[in-house]
Design a protein around this motif. Structure first.
Motif, PDB file in Angstrom:
ATOM      1  N   ARG A  48       2.230  31.244  68.957  1.00 28.36           N
ATOM      2  CA  ARG A  48       1.183  31.428  67.955  1.00 28.36           C
ATOM      3  C   ARG A  48       1.599  30.842  66.590  1.00 28.36           C
ATOM      4  N   ALA A 151       5.612  29.761  83.604  1.00 27.58           N
ATOM      5  CA  ALA A 151       6.620  29.642  82.530  1.00 27.58           C
ATOM      6  C   ALA A 151       7.636  30.786  82.630  1.00 27.58           C
ATOM      7  N   LEU A 156       8.214  35.076  77.180  1.00 27.99           N
ATOM      8  CA  LEU A 156       7.360  36.049  77.872  1.00 27.99           C
ATOM      9  C   LEU A 156       7.762  36.151  79.346  1.00 27.99           C
ATOM     10  N   LYS A 180      15.792  25.375  84.271  1.00 20.90           N
ATOM     11  CA  LYS A 180      14.964  26.528  83.909  1.00 20.90           C
ATOM     12  C   LYS A 180      14.869  27.516  85.076  1.00 20.90           C
ATOM     13  N   TYR A 195       7.688  23.623  89.814  1.00 13.42           N
ATOM     14  CA  TYR A 195       6.362  23.070  90.134  1.00 13.42           C
ATOM     15  C   TYR A 195       6.275  21.555  89.996  1.00 13.42           C
ATOM     16  N   CYS A 241      -2.965  35.073  79.502  1.00 14.36           N
ATOM     17  CA  CYS A 241      -2.353  35.655  78.305  1.00 14.36           C
ATOM     18  C   CYS A 241      -1.697  34.592  77.439  1.00 14.36           C
ATOM     19  N   GLY A 242      -2.170  33.377  77.498  1.00 14.42           N
ATOM     20  CA  GLY A 242      -1.636  32.336  76.634  1.00 14.42           C
ATOM     21  C   GLY A 242      -2.250  31.000  77.009  1.00 14.42           C
ATOM     22  N   SER A 244      -0.254  27.789  76.403  1.00 10.36           N
ATOM     23  CA  SER A 244       0.736  26.806  75.947  1.00 10.36           C
ATOM     24  C   SER A 244       0.464  25.425  76.532  1.00 10.36           C
ATOM     25  N   GLY A 245      -0.274  25.342  77.636  1.00 12.60           N
ATOM     26  CA  GLY A 245      -0.633  24.041  78.207  1.00 12.60           C
ATOM     27  C   GLY A 245      -1.997  23.555  77.744  1.00 12.60           C
ATOM     28  N   TYR A 270      -4.929  39.750  75.032  1.00 17.72           N
ATOM     29  CA  TYR A 270      -4.546  39.256  73.710  1.00 17.72           C
ATOM     30  C   TYR A 270      -3.963  40.443  72.971  1.00 17.72           C
ATOM     31  N   LEU A 271      -2.662  40.380  72.730  1.00 22.47           N
ATOM     32  CA  LEU A 271      -1.936  41.564  72.268  1.00 22.47           C
ATOM     33  C   LEU A 271      -2.524  42.165  70.988  1.00 22.47           C
ATOM     34  N   LEU A 317       9.964  24.399  70.695  1.00 22.92           N
ATOM     35  CA  LEU A 317       9.017  25.308  71.360  1.00 22.92           C
ATOM     36  C   LEU A 317       7.753  24.560  71.777  1.00 22.92           C
ATOM     37  N   GLN A 319       7.415  21.449  72.364  1.00 20.67           N
ATOM     38  CA  GLN A 319       7.657  20.431  73.393  1.00 20.67           C
ATOM     39  C   GLN A 319       8.027  21.048  74.738  1.00 20.67           C
ATOM     40  N   THR A 322      12.345  24.776  75.574  1.00 19.07           N
ATOM     41  CA  THR A 322      13.177  25.959  75.355  1.00 19.07           C
ATOM     42  C   THR A 322      13.202  26.880  76.573  1.00 19.07           C
ATOM     43  N   LYS A 325      13.918  33.134  74.205  1.00 20.63           N
ATOM     44  CA  LYS A 325      13.299  33.226  72.881  1.00 20.63           C
ATOM     45  C   LYS A 325      14.113  32.465  71.841  1.00 20.63           C
TER      46      LYS A 325
HETATM   47  N1  LIG Z   1      -1.574  37.227  74.871  1.00 11.86           N
HETATM   48  C1  LIG Z   1      -0.825  37.439  73.826  1.00 11.86           C
HETATM   49  O1  LIG Z   1      -1.133  38.247  72.971  1.00 11.86           O
HETATM   50  C2  LIG Z   1       0.436  36.664  73.744  1.00 11.86           C
HETATM   51  C3  LIG Z   1       1.587  37.186  73.156  1.00 11.86           C
HETATM   52  C4  LIG Z   1       2.761  36.448  73.208  1.00 11.86           C
HETATM   53  C5  LIG Z   1       2.748  35.172  73.775  1.00 11.86           C
HETATM   54  N2  LIG Z   1       1.582  34.696  74.274  1.00 11.86           N
HETATM   55  C6  LIG Z   1       1.492  33.371  74.865  1.00 11.86           C
HETATM   56  O2  LIG Z   1       2.384  33.296  75.951  1.00 11.86           O
HETATM   57  C7  LIG Z   1       2.818  31.958  76.080  1.00 11.86           C
HETATM   58  C8  LIG Z   1       4.303  31.982  76.183  1.00 11.86           C
HETATM   59  O3  LIG Z   1       4.831  32.258  74.899  1.00 11.86           O
HETATM   60  P1  LIG Z   1       6.369  32.141  74.633  1.00 11.86           P
HETATM   61  O4  LIG Z   1       6.539  32.249  73.152  1.00 11.86           O
HETATM   62  O5  LIG Z   1       7.099  33.064  75.514  1.00 11.86           O
HETATM   63  O6  LIG Z   1       6.658  30.618  75.035  1.00 11.86           O
HETATM   64  P2  LIG Z   1       7.469  30.093  76.268  1.00 11.86           P
HETATM   65  O7  LIG Z   1       6.883  30.582  77.528  1.00 11.86           O
HETATM   66  O8  LIG Z   1       8.897  30.371  76.003  1.00 11.86           O
HETATM   67  O9  LIG Z   1       7.282  28.526  76.123  1.00 11.86           O
HETATM   68  C9  LIG Z   1       6.212  27.876  76.669  1.00 11.86           C
HETATM   69  C10 LIG Z   1       6.516  27.376  78.087  1.00 11.86           C
HETATM   70  O10 LIG Z   1       5.273  27.040  78.659  1.00 11.86           O
HETATM   71  C11 LIG Z   1       5.454  25.969  79.558  1.00 11.86           C
HETATM   72  N3  LIG Z   1       4.505  24.887  79.262  1.00 11.86           N
HETATM   73  C12 LIG Z   1       3.662  24.357  80.164  1.00 11.86           C
HETATM   74  N4  LIG Z   1       2.920  23.409  79.596  1.00 11.86           N
HETATM   75  C13 LIG Z   1       3.319  23.308  78.324  1.00 11.86           C
HETATM   76  C14 LIG Z   1       2.913  22.464  77.249  1.00 11.86           C
HETATM   77  N5  LIG Z   1       1.937  21.552  77.374  1.00 11.86           N
HETATM   78  N6  LIG Z   1       3.523  22.627  76.042  1.00 11.86           N
HETATM   79  C15 LIG Z   1       4.473  23.553  75.878  1.00 11.86           C
HETATM   80  N7  LIG Z   1       4.896  24.378  76.867  1.00 11.86           N
HETATM   81  C16 LIG Z   1       4.313  24.250  78.088  1.00 11.86           C
HETATM   82  C17 LIG Z   1       6.904  25.508  79.440  1.00 11.86           C
HETATM   83  O11 LIG Z   1       7.609  26.128  80.521  1.00 11.86           O
HETATM   84  P3  LIG Z   1       7.860  25.272  81.866  1.00 11.86           P
HETATM   85  O12 LIG Z   1       8.642  24.085  81.426  1.00 11.86           O
HETATM   86  O13 LIG Z   1       8.617  26.180  82.745  1.00 11.86           O
HETATM   87  O14 LIG Z   1       6.505  24.931  82.388  1.00 11.86           O
HETATM   88  C18 LIG Z   1       7.346  26.138  78.128  1.00 11.86           C
HETATM   89  O15 LIG Z   1       8.745  26.348  78.066  1.00 11.86           O
HETATM   90  C19 LIG Z   1       2.224  31.171  74.913  1.00 11.86           C
HETATM   91  O16 LIG Z   1       1.076  30.513  75.357  1.00 11.86           O
HETATM   92  C20 LIG Z   1       1.869  32.256  73.925  1.00 11.86           C
HETATM   93  O17 LIG Z   1       0.795  31.898  73.082  1.00 11.86           O
HETATM   94  C21 LIG Z   1       0.452  35.415  74.282  1.00 11.86           C
END
Ligand SMILES: NC(=O)c1ccc[n+]([C@@H]2O[C@H](COP(=O)([O-])OP(=O)(O)OC[C@H]3O[C@@H](n4cnc5c(N)ncnc54)[C@H](OP(=O)(O)O)[C@@H]3O)[C@@H](O)[C@H]2O)c1
Length: 332
Positions: A48, A151, A156, A180, A195, A241-242, A244-245, A270-271, A317, A319, A322, A325
């Protein structure tokens, strides 16, 4: 010791790439009635933060101080606050402002945290930890269920993997690379699918004797979102719940959900809005997460950055490079 009049903070002066992030000296936040001032020892980065930096809301007042969840020590208590004392160790969350030496938040937004949990790990609990915990409850995950998690090596993902093991559910983590995959296995996943080299739908169906998973936790969404339904069992739930893609492609989802006659559901989590209706649950969940982290039942790798390197952390993050966290230490 009272807080100094100014502090160092990571600010977003306008929307843009990681290069817009600047370290600035700002006035230490005022402690309004009902608020506490926290000396931030560690602030966790979340996806976020990168989105808010790229596309701040139209009504944002600049500069925005980046960051939402943190761990630290109460440095001052505002009028009308009971229950908190200077020196109390806390974790908490704010809409913004955590990537700074001090943050002021409503006293309901901080929780006590056990002394044995280091701040760099404790800071990751309020957003990633609570999202993982609420995601499993909202999908009603039970012991024996099979749960697929996208992911799986991310922040998460590592929380969800540890919680699933603690709940006695079977977990299948999806991730992009073999490195990973090792992180996901260490986080507690029973099976991990890379994948990029193996089709995840085929693999999940194979691992579940063709039935599919009872729950899919999808924080990636994007153009491949419909795949989460293709690997879902009858009566199963996808938790979105996200993103990132990218935004989920919903074109196939209607057919998968409504026309397939398989009684499946899509649940959004959505938290920030979910938590409003579940505030009473939060202390118990934080205590459970902190306990599981302290015993190693939840294993989340943490990479620490000084405040000045926050741009590098945002880049990594965004790209997808990572694992676990990323945490910023404002006093380092
Ligand atoms: N719902 C909520 O309230 C809430 C709260 C917290 C986090 N989130 C969401 O949960 C997700 C994970 O958050 P996180 O901070 O823990 O991040 P994260 O999972 O550590 O990082 C994102 C991971 O997503 C994968 N990914 C796939 N396509 C991607 C792309 N186009 N760009 C970047 N990453 C991509 C990658 O893993 P791979 O290489 O293994 O594919 C990457 O390492 C985020 O979307 C975040 O917004 C939602």
């Amino acid at each position: 010791m009272s807080a100094p009049r100014t502090m160092r903070a990571a600010v977003v002066p306008r929307g843009g790439g990681p290069e817009v992030l600047k370290i600035a000296d700002l006035p230490t936040p005022r402690v309004d009635p009902g608020h506490v001032l926290v000396r931030v020892e560690a602030a966790a980065l979340n996806f976020r933060d990168t989105k808010l930096r790229r596309l701040p809301p139209p009504d944002a007042s600049f500069p925005i101080v980046s960051g939402s969840d943190f761990a630290g020590e109460v440095a001052a208590v505002g009028p009308g606050v009971g229950g908190w004392r200077v020196g109390d160790r806390v974790v908490g969350a704010a809409p913004n402002g955590a990537c700074a030496q001090y943050v002021a938040v409503h006293d309901r937004m901080v929780m006590p945290v056990a002394g044995e949990l280091v701040s760099t790990l404790a800071a990751t609990v309020p957003v990633s930890g609570l999202t993982a915990s609420f995601a499993l409850s909202s999908a009603r995950v039970h012991a024996g269920d099979t749960v697929v998690v996208h992911a799986a090596a991310g922040g998460l993902g590592c929380y969800v993997g540890g919680l699933l093991a603690a709940r006695g559910a079977r977990s299948i983590g999806l991730t992009s690379t073999a490195d990973k995959a090792s992180v996901a296995r260490a986080a507690g996943y029973d099976e991990v699918v890379v994948y990029r080299t193996t089709d995840p739908v085929t693999m999940v169906l194979e691992l579940t004797d063709g039935r599919g998973a009872s729950v899919v936790i999808d924080s990636v969404a994007g153009p491949q979102f419909a795949r989460s339904f293709a690997m879902l069992a009858n009566e199963g739930t996808v938790v979105l719940c996200g993103r990132s893609g990218g935004e989920p492609d919903l074109t196939m989802v209607t057919a998968e959900l409504i026309d397939a006659r398989r009684n499946r559901s899509l649940r959004e989590l959505y938290l920030l809005t979910h938590i409003v209706d579940h505030l009473d649950d939060v202390p118990g969940r934080i205590a459970e997460l902190a306990g599981l982290l302290a015993t190693g039942a939840i294993r989340v790798p943490v990479e620490c950055y000084p405040l000045d390197a926050i741009g590098e952390a945002h880049t990594a993050l965004e790209q997808g490079r990572t694992v676990g966290k990323l945490v910023v230490e404002p006093w380092r």
